[in-house]
Design an enzyme around this catalytic site. Structure first.
Site, PDB file in Angstrom:
ATOM      1  CE1 TYR A   1     -19.434 -10.187 -25.227  1.00 35.23           C
ATOM      2  CE2 TYR A   1     -21.583  -9.153 -25.451  1.00 35.23           C
ATOM      3  CZ  TYR A   1     -20.788 -10.152 -24.932  1.00 35.23           C
ATOM      4  OH  TYR A   1     -21.359 -11.121 -24.143  1.00 35.23           O
ATOM      5  N   GLY A   2     -16.936  -4.979 -28.610  1.00 37.08           N
ATOM      6  CA  GLY A   2     -17.007  -3.865 -29.558  1.00 37.08           C
ATOM      7  C   GLY A   2     -16.236  -3.990 -30.842  1.00 37.08           C
TER       8      GLY A   2
ATOM      9  CB  CYS B   1     -24.578  -4.572 -24.152  1.00 38.78           C
ATOM     10  SG  CYS B   1     -23.136  -4.660 -25.215  1.00 38.78           S
TER      11      CYS B   1
ATOM     12  CB  CYS C   1     -20.393   2.303 -25.369  1.00 32.88           C
ATOM     13  SG  CYS C   1     -19.536   0.952 -24.502  1.00 32.88           S
TER      14      CYS C   1
ATOM     15  CB  THR D   1     -21.703  -3.723 -28.676  1.00 36.69           C
ATOM     16  OG1 THR D   1     -21.067  -2.504 -28.312  1.00 36.69           O
ATOM     17  CG2 THR D   1     -20.923  -4.413 -29.768  1.00 36.69           C
TER      18      THR D   1
ATOM     19  CG  ASP E   1     -22.326  -4.508 -20.765  1.00 38.67           C
ATOM     20  OD1 ASP E   1     -22.446  -4.456 -22.000  1.00 38.67           O
ATOM     21  OD2 ASP E   1     -21.434  -3.894 -20.157  1.00 38.67           O
TER      22      ASP E   1
HETATM   23  N1  DGL Z   1     -20.996  -1.929 -22.957  1.00 39.20           N
HETATM   24  C1  DGL Z   1     -21.168  -2.282 -24.308  1.00 39.20           C
HETATM   25  C2  DGL Z   1     -22.016  -1.298 -25.097  1.00 39.20           C
HETATM   26  O1  DGL Z   1     -22.883  -0.652 -24.544  1.00 39.20           O
HETATM   27  C3  DGL Z   1     -20.007  -2.786 -25.126  1.00 39.20           C
HETATM   28  C4  DGL Z   1     -18.631  -2.829 -24.612  1.00 39.20           C
HETATM   29  C5  DGL Z   1     -17.750  -3.842 -25.325  1.00 39.20           C
HETATM   30  O2  DGL Z   1     -17.791  -4.989 -24.891  1.00 39.20           O
HETATM   31  O3  DGL Z   1     -17.058  -3.487 -26.280  1.00 39.20           O
HETATM   32  O4  DGL Z   1     -21.870  -1.171 -26.282  1.00 39.20           O
END
Ligand code: DGL
Length: 259
Positions: free
Chosen positions: A39-40, A70, A182, A72, A7
């Site tokens: 990452y979002g 993850c 998320c 995203t 993740d």
């Molecule tokens: N945990 C990630 C997801 O399920 C993304 C979190 C991020 O880095 O913005 O989307």
């Protein structure tokens, strides 16, 4: 046989937590991209660059499959990328299907909370389209929950205010199901239950993802035993303080999931 799980940060630990409880005999590598989280809201091309490094790392570690814990990252993974990778990839998407399958008959609103990249992505758009004829589906970007989680702030006035503000436009009494789209959002379940009506159902993709891993990799024999896990932060082994951070998250997840 080692299974890789990754993740952007600690969110995917909720998937790892479920995998570890279900498959005590399996060996895992958990990779949190702590150098590049979140990452979002980053351009998808940038995130794809991070993913190349992570998949390269997983190949070096000789894992037999990679779980993208993850939403995203899964949403920006292209078909070509998946096809060019030599190992099975188990991705995850917001559990809209599960929410609709279980609770459509209630005729209430399904709220899908996720990062802006997941919400803007074509994959979620297609998924929502498939179910929106029979369901009222509201998409809710909540990027700062990722920052709170990464700072270890899992409760408190600031987080509560943030969640309330994100929900300000939604008629809370109409919500039937809340999709945690998320993996970082799973840590805040206690707060949602305080803010939303008691009748609301919460769904996430963790169980489905782990079941899919077991099916694809035929892992039933690992439901017993004692496996090992190695933890990495952006390619390097974690230190004692980071191990403590992870242990605290796993303890919290024990409470959240009661397993
Ligand atoms: N945990 C990630 C997801 O399920 C993304 C979190 C991020 O880095 O913005 O989307």
């Amino acid at each position: 046989m080692k299974i890789g799980i990754f993740d952007s940060g600690i969110g995917g630990l909720s998937v790892y937590h479920r995998a570890r409880k279900t498959l005590p005999g399996a060996d895992f590598i958990y990779y949190a991209d702590e150098k590049n989280v979140p990452y979002g809201q980053k351009p998808p091309e940038t995130v794809r660059g991070y993913l190349k490094d992570i998949f390269g790392f997983m190949l070096e570690k000789d894992v037999k499959a990679v779980v993208v814990a993850c939403n995203t990252a899964t949403s920006v993974l292209s078909k070509q990328f998946r096809e060019s990778f030599s190992l099975p990839i188990i991705g995850m998407e917001p559990a809209v299907k599960k929410a609709a399958d279980l609770y459509s008959a209630e005729k209430k609103t399904i709220v899908v909370a996720a990062t802006p990249n997941t919400i803007k992505g074509d994959k979620l758009k297609r998924l929502v389209q498939r179910y929106s004829e029979d369901n009222d589906i509201v998409l809710l970007p909540m990027p700062h929950l990722v920052d709170f989680a990464e700072k270890g702030v899992f409760d408190g006035e600031q987080v509560r205010e943030y969640i309330k503000n994100c929900l300000a436009e939604v008629d809370l009494s109409k919500i039937g199901t809340y999709v945690l789209g998320c993996t970082h959002f799973n840590y805040f379940k206690k707060i949602y239950t305080d803010i939303l009506p008691h009748s609301v159902h919460y769904v996430d993709g963790n169980e489905g993802t782990v079941n899919q891993l077991i099916r694809v990799m035929k892992l039933d024999s690992f439901r017993q035993g004692e496996g090992k896990t190695e933890f990495y932060f952006s390619g390097r082994k974690i230190d004692a303080a980071e191990k403590e951070k992870i242990d605290n998250c796993l303890k919290l997840l024990d409470e959240v999931y009661n397993i």
